[in-house]
Motif scaffolding. Structure first.
Motif, PDB file in Angstrom:
ATOM      1  N   THR A   1      -8.932  -2.188   2.961  1.00 33.49           N
ATOM      2  CA  THR A   1      -7.973  -2.569   3.995  1.00 33.49           C
ATOM      3  C   THR A   1      -6.533  -2.367   3.536  1.00 33.49           C
ATOM      4  O   THR A   1      -5.634  -2.214   4.359  1.00 33.49           O
ATOM      5  N   GLU A   2      -6.312  -2.365   2.221  1.00 36.44           N
ATOM      6  CA  GLU A   2      -4.963  -2.232   1.679  1.00 36.44           C
ATOM      7  C   GLU A   2      -4.654  -0.787   1.295  1.00 36.44           C
ATOM      8  O   GLU A   2      -4.072  -0.517   0.242  1.00 36.44           O
ATOM      9  N   GLY A   3      -5.073   0.140   2.134  1.00 41.25           N
ATOM     10  CA  GLY A   3      -4.811   1.544   1.876  1.00 41.25           C
ATOM     11  C   GLY A   3      -3.776   2.115   2.820  1.00 41.25           C
ATOM     12  O   GLY A   3      -3.207   1.415   3.660  1.00 41.25           O
ATOM     13  N   ALA A   4      -3.528   3.413   2.662  1.00 39.28           N
ATOM     14  CA  ALA A   4      -2.597   4.122   3.537  1.00 39.28           C
ATOM     15  C   ALA A   4      -3.021   5.584   3.595  1.00 39.28           C
ATOM     16  O   ALA A   4      -3.574   6.124   2.633  1.00 39.28           O
ATOM     17  N   TYR A   5      -2.752   6.217   4.724  1.00 37.90           N
ATOM     18  CA  TYR A   5      -3.040   7.640   4.848  1.00 37.90           C
ATOM     19  C   TYR A   5      -1.942   8.449   4.160  1.00 37.90           C
ATOM     20  O   TYR A   5      -0.746   8.151   4.300  1.00 37.90           O
ATOM     21  N   VAL A   6      -2.364   9.484   3.446  1.00 37.61           N
ATOM     22  CA  VAL A   6      -1.432  10.432   2.839  1.00 37.61           C
ATOM     23  C   VAL A   6      -1.757  11.804   3.391  1.00 37.61           C
ATOM     24  O   VAL A   6      -2.919  12.229   3.383  1.00 37.61           O
ATOM     25  N   ARG A   7      -0.734  12.495   3.865  1.00 38.63           N
ATOM     26  CA  ARG A   7      -0.937  13.785   4.511  1.00 38.63           C
ATOM     27  C   ARG A   7      -0.897  14.925   3.501  1.00 38.63           C
ATOM     28  O   ARG A   7      -0.193  14.883   2.510  1.00 38.63           O
ATOM     29  N   TYR A   8      -1.693  15.963   3.817  1.00 36.25           N
ATOM     30  CA  TYR A   8      -1.680  17.214   3.082  1.00 36.25           C
ATOM     31  C   TYR A   8      -1.106  18.286   3.996  1.00 36.25           C
ATOM     32  O   TYR A   8      -1.057  18.112   5.220  1.00 36.25           O
ATOM     33  N   ASP A   9      -0.668  19.373   3.405  1.00 34.30           N
ATOM     34  CA  ASP A   9      -0.179  20.487   4.205  1.00 34.30           C
ATOM     35  C   ASP A   9      -1.395  21.204   4.772  1.00 34.30           C
ATOM     36  O   ASP A   9      -1.954  22.118   4.149  1.00 34.30           O
ATOM     37  N   ALA A  10      -1.831  20.782   5.936  1.00 32.63           N
ATOM     38  CA  ALA A  10      -3.057  21.321   6.527  1.00 32.63           C
ATOM     39  C   ALA A  10      -2.937  22.811   6.783  1.00 32.63           C
ATOM     40  O   ALA A  10      -3.921  23.556   6.679  1.00 32.63           O
ATOM     41  N   GLU A  11      -1.726  23.273   7.115  1.00 32.01           N
ATOM     42  CA  GLU A  11      -1.533  24.704   7.354  1.00 32.01           C
ATOM     43  C   GLU A  11      -1.857  25.497   6.088  1.00 32.01           C
ATOM     44  O   GLU A  11      -2.541  26.522   6.125  1.00 32.01           O
TER      45      GLU A  11
ATOM     46  N   ALA B   1       0.832  -1.206   0.000  1.00 33.37           N
ATOM     47  CA  ALA B   1       0.000   0.000   0.000  1.00 33.37           C
ATOM     48  C   ALA B   1       0.864   1.253   0.000  1.00 33.37           C
ATOM     49  O   ALA B   1       0.585   2.230  -0.714  1.00 33.37           O
ATOM     50  N   VAL B   2       1.923   1.246   0.795  1.00 33.73           N
ATOM     51  CA  VAL B   2       2.824   2.396   0.861  1.00 33.73           C
ATOM     52  C   VAL B   2       3.526   2.598  -0.476  1.00 33.73           C
ATOM     53  O   VAL B   2       3.656   3.722  -0.980  1.00 33.73           O
ATOM     54  N   THR B   3       3.954   1.504  -1.078  1.00 34.24           N
ATOM     55  CA  THR B   3       4.646   1.584  -2.372  1.00 34.24           C
ATOM     56  C   THR B   3       3.724   2.133  -3.452  1.00 34.24           C
ATOM     57  O   THR B   3       4.128   2.951  -4.282  1.00 34.24           O
ATOM     58  N   ARG B   4       2.460   1.691  -3.453  1.00 27.96           N
ATOM     59  CA  ARG B   4       1.498   2.181  -4.450  1.00 27.96           C
ATOM     60  C   ARG B   4       1.215   3.667  -4.245  1.00 27.96           C
ATOM     61  O   ARG B   4       1.070   4.423  -5.210  1.00 27.96           O
ATOM     62  N   ALA B   5       1.108   4.078  -2.992  1.00 25.32           N
ATOM     63  CA  ALA B   5       0.866   5.495  -2.722  1.00 25.32           C
ATOM     64  C   ALA B   5       2.042   6.341  -3.187  1.00 25.32           C
ATOM     65  O   ALA B   5       1.863   7.416  -3.787  1.00 25.32           O
ATOM     66  N   LEU B   6       3.254   5.886  -2.934  1.00 21.89           N
ATOM     67  CA  LEU B   6       4.431   6.611  -3.402  1.00 21.89           C
ATOM     68  C   LEU B   6       4.468   6.673  -4.925  1.00 21.89           C
ATOM     69  O   LEU B   6       4.810   7.711  -5.512  1.00 21.89           O
ATOM     70  N   ALA B   7       4.098   5.573  -5.579  1.00 20.38           N
ATOM     71  CA  ALA B   7       4.080   5.568  -7.040  1.00 20.38           C
ATOM     72  C   ALA B   7       3.108   6.608  -7.579  1.00 20.38           C
ATOM     73  O   ALA B   7       3.381   7.281  -8.583  1.00 20.38           O
ATOM     74  N   ALA B   8       1.964   6.760  -6.900  1.00 19.94           N
ATOM     75  CA  ALA B   8       0.988   7.764  -7.330  1.00 19.94           C
ATOM     76  C   ALA B   8       1.512   9.180  -7.129  1.00 19.94           C
ATOM     77  O   ALA B   8       1.001  10.122  -7.740  1.00 19.94           O
ATOM     78  N   LEU B   9       2.534   9.328  -6.290  1.00 21.70           N
ATOM     79  CA  LEU B   9       3.183  10.622  -6.088  1.00 21.70           C
ATOM     80  C   LEU B   9       4.417  10.773  -6.969  1.00 21.70           C
ATOM     81  O   LEU B   9       5.187  11.729  -6.803  1.00 21.70           O
ATOM     82  N   GLY B  10       4.615   9.831  -7.884  1.00 22.26           N
ATOM     83  CA  GLY B  10       5.744   9.903  -8.809  1.00 22.26           C
ATOM     84  C   GLY B  10       7.044   9.409  -8.238  1.00 22.26           C
ATOM     85  O   GLY B  10       8.117   9.745  -8.754  1.00 22.26           O
ATOM     86  N   VAL B  11       6.984   8.593  -7.188  1.00 23.76           N
ATOM     87  CA  VAL B  11       8.189   8.089  -6.532  1.00 23.76           C
ATOM     88  C   VAL B  11       8.281   6.588  -6.746  1.00 23.76           C
ATOM     89  O   VAL B  11       7.373   5.837  -6.358  1.00 23.76           O
TER      90      VAL B  11
END
Length: 726
Positions: free
Chosen positions: A463-473, A36-46
């Protein structure tokens, strides 16, 4: 779940805002899977697909962060130090190109806005950033306001074309403001929908959040409609509209959005053939100039969808790119249709503005509270036009929790936080600016999404997800900036599981929360109903919402019977009934002890349903809540929820007109004449929830109901991070 992330992958994830664990409850931590972490990073171009790729990406990210002078977007709350600027090397030279145009060699006394900042360090390094200068907080509402909550489509008048429209909204606000003293009317999202067969009726999966849906137009209020040449054709259209209206109001049929739009589209195409007068033409041209590329993209998508269908990922390949030469050519070929959809956006915006003006002229201090959905449909206009801002292959949802062991996938593509920051939050700013143009206040659905979102990889369970943070400020600064410019309030829908610090951050910036009576309990103590003086003040307090049972249904237990009939219960119906009875009894007991209700408790007969609903709202008046909302169907005893989460075709979500206790549809005209609704609204005029005659409770009994300890009281138990209506 697959293996947890290794140390290097976890470090890389942290540097990109991807969380490797989360807490569904304070005493439990769940680790996200490496996949899940790897897929999230891939969606961010990493690229983190191999150990070598992880090491290379980690080295590159650490070098990037170590060398840069400024982050892509810097926030400066006026009146407070700007930490990113304070952290720059001594001797760094700053210059600013302001949003208003002039360039300055100093950051002192910058105007509010989003500016372009350049920093040059003594060692020759340079950096640029978007600088958001925002007021420290939004002002609190002036005094307490009460108002109505309504799903606009459900509010039919004797002039509606089969569903409630903006003409009905204007009438409702004018009446509620003048006759009831109401301060606001809150409506569902009025965003443009994705056309279909049938169209998805949910207002929470729109094609575009930036532009409203012309299905809400009051056609007769468009000036050009009166100048359609063919009187007979105009009369035919009105006759067909009457049949659609009567089908719902007289024959008990469901609201048919597609039939309404088919008729309105036919009428509006005739209207579009009527030349605009000079003044109207000038106003339309101004609108086109103000909306710019965003409107051109939206109207182009609408025109292309008429030719190729609404699923743009199945269009000819070249047309999937809004900036391709083929798309530009198609836009020229479809110019008449592009202009039609642009004009419809203008007409709808005009009527929305008129509705807010009617609310203010009726004396409402707030006016219309509009609703911003948490995301958009993956096949809609926004997802097509703003592809670079959306995370490919990802969907927003919620992780498993005590209320939903399988988690949730809402089917909405998330914004990429890195691309938002690099643009100075341009699409977010323009979206807010458009909505605040006709909103006295804006409700932010799932406001926790300003801080983080649960990303679910396409094809995987939630269940195979992960939280991704935004710049809340930054997200909050842009929100506060645009709301302050418009003089509007902001209400965050913060029901459900909320991570620590979120409500505090929102309150600090003047963003109101949402409190629903049935969830306000002492969750950290004995679980009893929370006494009114322990509720938070900075909130909109209500008895129910569009996703919950009406107050009458909850008081009578009919919500349990409905879920039982539909096979939605996960335990025996007897247990559900017993829990519902106990829950209701606890609240009615508290209302009685506080002197707000007679005839309940001590073995006596229960008060009437109408009296109990009034007592519930007297209780809300006893809280310090700055805004109090009345679910309009509660005013006539409606039993049916507008949306029943967890259902699709089992229940007619988003298609029911407001009805009385027997299920008979009630028109706007009948609502305005309803003694029951009037009596309920009269309760809100009572000073601080005055006790019902002869029911004053002794002081010690009131104290026994729950003492004041200064706690927030902002509980929530309707599911973790649930997005309304998705």
């Amino acid at each position: 779940m697959s293996a947890p992330p290794g140390e290097e992958l976890a470090r890389l994830a942290a540097l990109h805002g991807v969380a490797t664990s989360y807490q569904p409850s304070p005493d439990r931590t769940v680790t996200a899977s490496a996949a899940a972490v790897t897929r999230a990073l891939a969606a961010l171009g990493v690229d983190a697909g191999t150990p070598q790729a992880v090491r290379e990406a980690l080295t590159a990210r650490e070098r990037e962060l170590g060398e840069r002078l400024l982050p892509p977007t810097v926030v400066w709350w006026r009146g407070s130090p700007c930490e990113p600027l304070a952290a720059l090397p001594e001797g760094t030279v700053l210059s600013v190109r302001t949003e208003q145009g002039p360039s300055l060699d100093s950051v002192e006394r910058l105007p509010l806005g989003v500016h372009r900042l350049t920093a040059t360090a003594p060692d020759g390094r340079t950096g640029t950033a978007h600088l958001v200068v925002a007021p420290p907080r939004l002002p609190s509402p002036a005094g307490r306001a009460y108002g109505l909550l309504v799903q606009l489509y459900s509010l039919l008048s004797r002039r509606s074309w089969g569903m409630g429209d903006l003409g009905d909204l204007g009438e409702l606000t004018a009446w509620a403001g003048r006759a009831l003293g109401a301060g606001f009317v809150q409506v569902n999202p009025l965003h443009a929908a994705v056309p279909g067969a049938p169209t998805d009726p949910s207002p929470y999966r729109p094609s575009s959040r930036r532009f409203p849906d012309p299905v809400h137009l009051r056609v007769e209020d468009v000036p050009e409609f009166a100048h359609v040449d063919d009187d007979g054709l105009r009369r035919t259209l009105l006759d067909r509209a009457a049949r659609l209206r009567e089908a719902v109001l007289e024959k008990g049929e469901l609201i048919d959005r597609d039939a309404v739009w088919e008729l309105k589209r036919e009428a509006l195409e005739l209207v579009a053939r009527v030349p605009l007068g000079p003044g109207r033409r000038a106003a339309y041209c101004d609108f086109l100039a103000e909306q710019g590329q965003a409107l051109e993209d939206h109207a182009t998508w609408c025109a292309l969808a008429e030719v190729h269908g609404p699923q743009w990922r199945q269009w000819p390949k070249a047309l999937r790119d809004p900036r391709s030469a083929e798309t530009a050519r198609a836009r020229r070929e479809l110019l008449d249709r592009v202009d039609l959809h642009s004009r419809l956006a203008w007409l709808t915006d005009t009527q929305l503005t008129a509705a807010q003006r009617a609310a203010r002229e009726a004396g409402m201090p707030v006016g219309i509270v509009h609703d911003l959905a948490v995301g958009v449909h993956p096949e809609g206009a926004d997802a097509w036009a703003q592809q670079e801002y959306f995370a490919a292959g990802m969907s927003v949802g919620a992780p498993p929790d005590a209320f939903n062991a399988r988690g949730q996938d809402w089917g909405l593509p998330p914004w990429r936080p890195d691309r938002l920051a690099a643009s100075g939050y341009a699409p977010y700013r323009l979206l807010l600016r458009a909505l605040f143009g006709y909103a006295g206040a804006l409700r932010i659905d799932h406001v926790m999404g300003l801080f983080r979102l649960w990303w679910v990889p396409q094809g995987e369970p939630p269940t195979e997800g992960a939280y991704v943070r935004y710049d809340a400020e930054a997200m909050l600064a842009v929100l506060v900036l645009e709301a302050s410019r418009a003089g509007s309030l902001v209400i965050g829908e913060d029901l459900g599981t909320v991570e620590p610090g979120v409500r505090e951050a929102l309150r600090e910036r003047g963003v109101l929360g949402t409190s629903v009576l049935w969830f306000e309990r002492d969750w950290e103590g004995d679980g009893r109903p929370l006494a009114p003086d322990r509720w938070r003040a900075d909130c909109l307090a209500t008895a129910t919402t569009h996703d919950l049972p009406s107050t009458a249904a909850r008081l009578t237990g009919e919500h349990v019977e409905l879920r039982d009939r539909l096979g939605l219960l996960t335990r025996p119906v007897e247990e559900e009934r017993a829990e519902a009875v106990n829950d209701t009894a606890e609240w009615l007991g508290l209302l009685t002890r506080l002197g707000l209700l007679a005839g309940t408790g001590g073995g006596g007969d229960r008060a009437s349903e109408e009296a109990e609903i009034q007592a519930v709202h007297r209780f809300l008046l006893r809280t310090p809540a700055r805004m109090i909302g009345v679910w309009l169907p509660d005013g006539v005893g409606d039993r049916r929820p507008q949306n029943l989460p967890g259902t699709w075709d089992q229940y007619p979500n988003w298609r029911l007109p407001i009805a009385d206790a027997t299920g008979r549809p009630v028109t706007l005209e009948e609502l305005a004449a309803s003694p029951r609704l009037r009596a309920l609204m009269d309760v809100l005029r009572e000073p601080d929830g005055a006790p019902a005659p002869g029911t004053a409770a002794p002081a010690d009994e009131a104290a026994e109901a729950g003492g004041s300890d200064g706690s927030d009281g902002s509980g929530g138990a309707d599911g973790a991070d649930g997005a309304d209506g998705v």
